[in-house]
Design an enzyme around this catalytic site. Structure first.
Site, PDB file in Angstrom:
ATOM      1  CG  HIS A   1      24.260  15.212  21.337  1.00  0.00           C
ATOM      2  ND1 HIS A   1      25.555  14.892  21.044  1.00  0.00           N
ATOM      3  CD2 HIS A   1      23.633  15.348  20.149  1.00  0.00           C
ATOM      4  CE1 HIS A   1      25.715  14.849  19.732  1.00  0.00           C
ATOM      5  NE2 HIS A   1      24.563  15.125  19.156  1.00  0.00           N
TER       6      HIS A   1
HETATM    7  C1  UD1 Z   1      20.649  18.127  16.804  1.00  0.00           C
HETATM    8  C2  UD1 Z   1      20.746  17.246  15.556  1.00  0.00           C
HETATM    9  C3  UD1 Z   1      21.848  16.212  15.749  1.00  0.00           C
HETATM   10  C4  UD1 Z   1      23.159  16.877  16.135  1.00  0.00           C
HETATM   11  C5  UD1 Z   1      22.948  17.794  17.335  1.00  0.00           C
HETATM   12  C6  UD1 Z   1      24.215  18.554  17.605  1.00  0.00           C
HETATM   13  C7  UD1 Z   1      18.624  16.825  14.364  1.00  0.00           C
HETATM   14  C8  UD1 Z   1      17.561  15.840  14.107  1.00  0.00           C
HETATM   15  N1  UD1 Z   1      19.488  16.511  15.329  1.00  0.00           N
HETATM   16  O1  UD1 Z   1      20.276  17.293  17.874  1.00  0.00           O
HETATM   17  O2  UD1 Z   1      22.043  15.524  14.527  1.00  0.00           O
HETATM   18  O3  UD1 Z   1      24.082  15.876  16.465  1.00  0.00           O
HETATM   19  O4  UD1 Z   1      21.906  18.732  17.042  1.00  0.00           O
HETATM   20  O5  UD1 Z   1      24.279  19.020  18.909  1.00  0.00           O
HETATM   21  O6  UD1 Z   1      18.667  17.842  13.712  1.00  0.00           O
HETATM   22  N2  UD1 Z   1      17.987  22.647  23.327  1.00  0.00           N
HETATM   23  C9  UD1 Z   1      18.125  23.731  24.151  1.00  0.00           C
HETATM   24  N3  UD1 Z   1      18.905  24.758  23.724  1.00  0.00           N
HETATM   25  C10 UD1 Z   1      19.547  24.768  22.528  1.00  0.00           C
HETATM   26  C11 UD1 Z   1      19.412  23.643  21.697  1.00  0.00           C
HETATM   27  C12 UD1 Z   1      18.624  22.595  22.101  1.00  0.00           C
HETATM   28  O7  UD1 Z   1      17.561  23.777  25.233  1.00  0.00           O
HETATM   29  O8  UD1 Z   1      20.247  25.730  22.224  1.00  0.00           O
HETATM   30  C13 UD1 Z   1      17.150  21.509  23.794  1.00  0.00           C
HETATM   31  C14 UD1 Z   1      15.675  21.717  23.472  1.00  0.00           C
HETATM   32  O9  UD1 Z   1      14.935  21.166  24.505  1.00  0.00           O
HETATM   33  C15 UD1 Z   1      15.490  20.887  22.225  1.00  0.00           C
HETATM   34  C16 UD1 Z   1      16.438  19.731  22.491  1.00  0.00           C
HETATM   35  O10 UD1 Z   1      17.562  20.322  23.134  1.00  0.00           O
HETATM   36  O11 UD1 Z   1      14.174  20.465  22.047  1.00  0.00           O
HETATM   37  C17 UD1 Z   1      16.897  19.007  21.252  1.00  0.00           C
HETATM   38  O12 UD1 Z   1      17.386  19.924  20.287  1.00  0.00           O
HETATM   39  P1  UD1 Z   1      17.332  19.552  18.733  1.00  0.00           P
HETATM   40  O13 UD1 Z   1      17.989  20.599  17.944  1.00  0.00           O
HETATM   41  O14 UD1 Z   1      15.953  19.157  18.352  1.00  0.00           O
HETATM   42  O15 UD1 Z   1      18.168  18.214  18.670  1.00  0.00           O
HETATM   43  P2  UD1 Z   1      19.642  17.885  19.184  1.00  0.00           P
HETATM   44  O16 UD1 Z   1      19.550  16.764  20.136  1.00  0.00           O
HETATM   45  O17 UD1 Z   1      20.315  19.122  19.623  1.00  0.00           O
HETATM   46  N1  UDP Z   2      31.568  20.946  21.068  1.00  0.00           N
HETATM   47  C1  UDP Z   2      31.797  22.205  21.624  1.00  0.00           C
HETATM   48  N2  UDP Z   2      31.403  22.406  22.919  1.00  0.00           N
HETATM   49  C2  UDP Z   2      30.822  21.436  23.669  1.00  0.00           C
HETATM   50  C3  UDP Z   2      30.601  20.163  23.080  1.00  0.00           C
HETATM   51  C4  UDP Z   2      30.972  19.962  21.766  1.00  0.00           C
HETATM   52  O1  UDP Z   2      32.340  23.100  20.977  1.00  0.00           O
HETATM   53  O2  UDP Z   2      30.491  21.706  24.829  1.00  0.00           O
HETATM   54  C5  UDP Z   2      31.970  20.730  19.658  1.00  0.00           C
HETATM   55  C6  UDP Z   2      32.799  19.506  19.390  1.00  0.00           C
HETATM   56  O3  UDP Z   2      34.166  19.746  19.663  1.00  0.00           O
HETATM   57  C7  UDP Z   2      32.514  19.282  17.908  1.00  0.00           C
HETATM   58  C8  UDP Z   2      31.070  19.676  17.781  1.00  0.00           C
HETATM   59  O4  UDP Z   2      30.787  20.493  18.917  1.00  0.00           O
HETATM   60  O5  UDP Z   2      33.289  20.158  17.109  1.00  0.00           O
HETATM   61  C9  UDP Z   2      30.214  18.452  17.805  1.00  0.00           C
HETATM   62  O6  UDP Z   2      28.901  18.814  17.970  1.00  0.00           O
HETATM   63  P1  UDP Z   2      27.814  17.835  18.569  1.00  0.00           P
HETATM   64  O7  UDP Z   2      28.464  16.767  19.364  1.00  0.00           O
HETATM   65  O8  UDP Z   2      26.819  18.693  19.234  1.00  0.00           O
HETATM   66  O9  UDP Z   2      27.126  17.266  17.254  1.00  0.00           O
HETATM   67  P2  UDP Z   2      27.469  16.061  16.268  1.00  0.00           P
HETATM   68  O10 UDP Z   2      28.854  16.228  15.786  1.00  0.00           O
HETATM   69  O11 UDP Z   2      27.243  14.796  17.019  1.00  0.00           O
HETATM   70  O12 UDP Z   2      26.446  16.216  15.197  1.00  0.00           O
END
Ligand code: UD1
Ligand code: UDP
Length: 370
Positions: free
Chosen positions: A202
């Site tokens: 992601h």
């Molecule tokens: C965010 C964090 C990242 C973290 C990740 C965990 C920032 C800058 N990034 O990244 O550090 O590792 O969360 O997963 O804060 N979206 C959905 N549904 C949701 C959530 C997101 O559709 O419930 C889609 C939307 O199109 C959104 C995109 O994902 O614009 C990105 O979501 P965003 O929270 O901006 O960044 P992440 O890539 O999730």
């Molecule tokens: N995770 C989860 N379900 C999923 C994918 C990830 O519960 O489908 C958990 C994973 O085990 C870890 C956390 O989400 O505890 C990590 O989140 P993510 O990878 O979104 O963010 P990051 O750690 O890179 O910020």
């Protein structure tokens, strides 16, 4: 003592699950939870509150799916309103997301003490939004709870010992969580073959760069001919793949799963391949090797001990790391696959604390009362 906790993204719910459970055991602490809405799908948010029994947020701001500026700006405005109303002793933030940064700015501008959980991590890649968020948050925090000694060293090198703040090596709350929630691990309903690979992708640097994303999936498609790959797909990656020519038909793509199913998937897999921060460590907690699809990591101690191999998005490097892992897997018995000398049962060598990070954090806040 009143703590205003700011949450917004999946990994923050998972970390808060553990810390909030600890907070509940202290009568003198009142935790008020703000959910910014950064993650909003039920399998990216509600499921964690339900299955980890995190108290229902007192405030839901509904700010998600926006650009960095719009998201962070709107969060600052709304969190400020809540903070002025609630008048907490502490604002508590986790990790390095835009929700973290927004909470930090509010705290410092309103002169409310700020506690940062997972402080001191650095990738040294200033193009990562997370690196900016964590550096700025650390700088304005009053108490910095570091998950590792590397994180403490990073802060010292940046001169934090001379700032008006306290640095605590608390250990990692994710390790506490892995130990606690393992007993509730639940097998997901999808078809699962033996010795599967668990994969997640992601990270912005991979998903926003079509060449990198294609190269990663080209490698995964080759590996899949050998072994099942189970990939709970992050909505960000799903949206990008839907608008591309990337082939995912042979990979076992599933919707994001809750933490209890995720713990099962980690505990039972043969290998982890990921660009997630949290999952790299969880692989280690469950004694699985991890191939990390990034150019650098904040969890450098895992690379040093051989539990984590950094390969970036280069197809050949990914395949080579996978082949090396396979060779290792074939050569030695299942129980010996993980670098023996770093097994986490050996408490002297545990890199992420003693499983009581949450307790140290809560006691750290209580001993530093305003
Ligand atoms: C965010 C964090 C990242 C973290 C990740 C965990 C920032 C800058 N990034 O990244 O550090 O590792 O969360 O997963 O804060 N979206 C959905 N549904 C949701 C959530 C997101 O559709 O419930 C889609 C939307 O199109 C959104 C995109 O994902 O614009 C990105 O979501 P965003 O929270 O901006 O960044 P992440 O890539 O999730
Ligand atoms: N995770 C989860 N379900 C999923 C994918 C990830 O519960 O489908 C958990 C994973 O085990 C870890 C956390 O989400 O505890 C990590 O989140 P993510 O990878 O979104 O963010 P990051 O750690 O890179 O910020």
């Amino acid at each position: 003592m009143k703590i205003l906790t700011i949450l917004g993204a999946r990994p923050q719910f998972i970390k808060a699950g553990t810390v909030s459970r600890e907070i509940k055991s202290y009568n003198e602490i009142n935790e008020v939870i703000v959910h910014t809405g950064q993650h909003y799908d039920s399998n990216m948010s509600d499921i964690f509150f339900e299955e980890m029994k995190i108290p229902k947020p007192n405030y839901f701001l509904g700010i998600g799916g926006k650009t960095h500026g719009a998201m962070t700006g709107q969060m600052i405005e709304k969190i400020e309103e809540v903070a002025l109303l609630e008048k907490p002793d502490w604002i508590m933030v986790y990790g390095d997301t835009n929700s973290t940064l927004a909470g930090s700015i509010v705290a410092t501008k309103l002169h409310i003490k700020l506690a940062h959980i997972e402080a001191g991590l650095r990738s040294f890649n200033m193009k990562m939004p997370e690196e900016i968020n964590r550096i700025l948050t650390d700088r304005v925090s009053n108490i910095l709870f570091c998950p590792t000694s590397t994180a403490v060293e990073n802060l010292k090198k940046e001169g934090f010992e001379h700032f008006d703040c306290k640095i605590v090596n608390s250990g990692d709350v994710m390790y506490d969580g892995a130990l606690f929630y393992k007993q509730f691990a639940t097998k997901p309903k999808c078809d699962i073959e033996e010795n599967y690979i668990l994969c997640t992708i992601h990270r912005a640097e991979n998903t926003d760069d079509k060449t990198r994303l294609k190269s990663i999936f080209d490698a995964l498609n080759e590996i899949e001919e050998d072994k099942q790959i189970i990939l709970p797909l992050h909505p960000r990656t799903k949206k990008i793949i839907q608008n591309s020519d990337i082939d995912i038909t042979n990979i076992t793509i599933i919707d994001p799963v809750g933490y209890l199913e995720m713990v099962w998937l980690i505990d039972n897999c043969d290998l982890v391949m990921t660009d997630s921060g949290g999952l790299q460590k969880e692989a280690y907690f469950f004694e699985k090797l991890c191939i990390t699809l990034r150019d650098e990591t904040e969890w450098v101690e895992l690379v040093s001990c051989g539990a984590n191999i950094l390969v970036g998005a280069d197809k050949e490097k990914i395949l080579k790391a996978y082949k090396n892992h396979s060779k290792l897997a074939n050569a030695i018995s299942q129980s010996e696959k993980f670098p023996r000398k770093f097994k986490i049962q050996d408490s002297n060598l545990n890199l992420y604390g003693d499983g009581k990070a949450s307790k140290k954090i809560v006691e750290g806040l209580l001993s530093d009362r305003v």
